[in-house]
Scaffold this motif. Structure first.
Motif, PDB file in Angstrom:
ATOM      1  N   THR A  98       0.832  -1.209   0.000  1.00 36.06           N
ATOM      2  CA  THR A  98       0.000   0.000   0.000  1.00 36.06           C
ATOM      3  C   THR A  98       0.866   1.258   0.000  1.00 36.06           C
ATOM      4  OG1 THR A  98      -1.795  -1.178   1.101  1.00 36.06           O
ATOM      5  CG2 THR A  98      -1.812   1.233   1.267  1.00 36.06           C
ATOM      6  N   LEU A 102       0.680   4.046  -2.826  1.00 32.07           N
ATOM      7  CA  LEU A 102       0.366   5.412  -2.409  1.00 32.07           C
ATOM      8  C   LEU A 102       1.520   6.348  -2.779  1.00 32.07           C
ATOM      9  CD1 LEU A 102      -1.393   7.513  -0.975  1.00 32.07           C
ATOM     10  CD2 LEU A 102      -0.336   6.780   1.188  1.00 32.07           C
ATOM     11  N   LEU A 114      -4.373   6.744  -7.240  1.00 31.88           N
ATOM     12  CA  LEU A 114      -4.955   6.782  -5.899  1.00 31.88           C
ATOM     13  C   LEU A 114      -6.328   6.103  -5.877  1.00 31.88           C
ATOM     14  CD1 LEU A 114      -4.527   7.828  -2.999  1.00 31.88           C
ATOM     15  CD2 LEU A 114      -5.736   9.907  -3.700  1.00 31.88           C
ATOM     16  N   VAL A 115      -7.151   6.374  -6.871  1.00 34.59           N
ATOM     17  CA  VAL A 115      -8.471   5.728  -6.961  1.00 34.59           C
ATOM     18  C   VAL A 115      -8.299   4.214  -7.091  1.00 34.59           C
ATOM     19  CG1 VAL A 115     -10.500   5.437  -8.446  1.00 34.59           C
ATOM     20  CG2 VAL A 115      -9.712   7.737  -7.842  1.00 34.59           C
ATOM     21  N   LEU A 117      -5.916   2.516  -5.888  1.00 35.13           N
ATOM     22  CA  LEU A 117      -5.525   2.028  -4.564  1.00 35.13           C
ATOM     23  C   LEU A 117      -6.751   1.851  -3.668  1.00 35.13           C
ATOM     24  CD1 LEU A 117      -3.448   1.212  -2.446  1.00 35.13           C
ATOM     25  CD2 LEU A 117      -3.124   3.656  -1.948  1.00 35.13           C
ATOM     26  N   VAL A 118      -7.692   2.756  -3.750  1.00 39.47           N
ATOM     27  CA  VAL A 118      -8.914   2.627  -2.946  1.00 39.47           C
ATOM     28  C   VAL A 118      -9.642   1.331  -3.316  1.00 39.47           C
ATOM     29  CG1 VAL A 118     -11.188   3.635  -2.498  1.00 39.47           C
ATOM     30  CG2 VAL A 118      -9.152   5.100  -2.545  1.00 39.47           C
ATOM     31  N   VAL A 119      -9.705   1.021  -4.602  1.00 36.96           N
ATOM     32  CA  VAL A 119     -10.334  -0.223  -5.053  1.00 36.96           C
ATOM     33  C   VAL A 119      -9.558  -1.426  -4.520  1.00 36.96           C
ATOM     34  CG1 VAL A 119     -10.906  -1.629  -7.081  1.00 36.96           C
ATOM     35  CG2 VAL A 119     -11.365   0.839  -7.099  1.00 36.96           C
ATOM     36  N   LEU A 121      -7.681  -1.569  -1.836  1.00 33.24           N
ATOM     37  CA  LEU A 121      -7.872  -1.693  -0.388  1.00 33.24           C
ATOM     38  C   LEU A 121      -9.230  -2.312  -0.052  1.00 33.24           C
ATOM     39  CD1 LEU A 121      -6.207   1.606   0.848  1.00 33.24           C
ATOM     40  CD2 LEU A 121      -5.297  -0.730   0.967  1.00 33.24           C
ATOM     41  N   ALA A 122     -10.241  -1.978  -0.822  1.00 36.15           N
ATOM     42  CA  ALA A 122     -11.554  -2.606  -0.609  1.00 36.15           C
ATOM     43  C   ALA A 122     -11.471  -4.107  -0.883  1.00 36.15           C
ATOM     44  CB  ALA A 122     -12.607  -1.944  -1.495  1.00 36.15           C
ATOM     45  N   ASN A 125      -9.433  -5.766   1.975  1.00 38.00           N
ATOM     46  CA  ASN A 125     -10.155  -5.853   3.245  1.00 38.00           C
ATOM     47  C   ASN A 125     -11.267  -6.890   3.222  1.00 38.00           C
ATOM     48  OD1 ASN A 125      -9.391  -4.514   5.552  1.00 38.00           O
ATOM     49  ND2 ASN A 125     -10.254  -2.572   4.914  1.00 38.00           N
TER      50      ASN A 125
END
Length: 155
Positions: A98, A102, A114-115, A117-119, A121-122, A125
């Protein structure tokens, strides 16, 4: 984790592949539709974060080797690692990945990386880590539950 059958999305989501693929997709979008999100003066921070991730990864992998358990998630875990970076995060290898993504997003100043990365991370998780935690709880029981209570998932 070979002791638990992979199905659906979890079979497709392999962190060492997911992070670079997502970064690449985000960067390609950025090439055609650049959207910046940090001031240029902040961009060098990206290199620092990438370096931090590049240092954290081998430190984390080394703890698995010291414990005599394999690093690849497709192999059965033989020990619960609580030393080194695992004292602060249950997933320092994923934290390293990550930090690298980032850092890359900041370094190239791309909101699309960055977007992506959000995907990632979802997916991490709700798919990868959730599956791994079920496996670890089944494998180590109360010892793992105590670890979960004392150490955060990420940082």
């Amino acid at each position: 984790m070979s002791d638990e059958k992979d199905t659906g999305v979890t079979q497709l989501v392999r962190p060492p592949i997911l992070y670079p693929v997502a970064s690449t997709i985000g960067f390609v979008i950025h090439l055609f539709w650049p959207v910046e999100f940090v001031p240029q003066a902040v961009e060098p921070l990206g290199a620092v974060l990438m370096l931090a991730g590049a240092v954290l990864f081998p430190l984390s992998a080394r703890e698995f080797q010291r414990a005599g358990t394999p690093v690849p998630a497709r192999n059965p875990v033989t020990a619960l690692v609580r030393s080194g970076p695992y004292r602060f995060s249950r997933n320092p290898i994923y934290v390293a990945f990550t930090l690298i993504q980032l850092g890359f997003a900041i370094w190239v100043n791309s909101v699309w990386v960055l977007v992506a990365l959000v995907v990632v991370l979802a997916l991490m998780n709700f798919s990868v880590i959730a599956r791994e935690e079920r496996y670890m709880e089944g494998r180590f029981g109360d010892e793992y539950r105590d670890y979960v209570r004392s150490v955060r998932r990420w940082i």
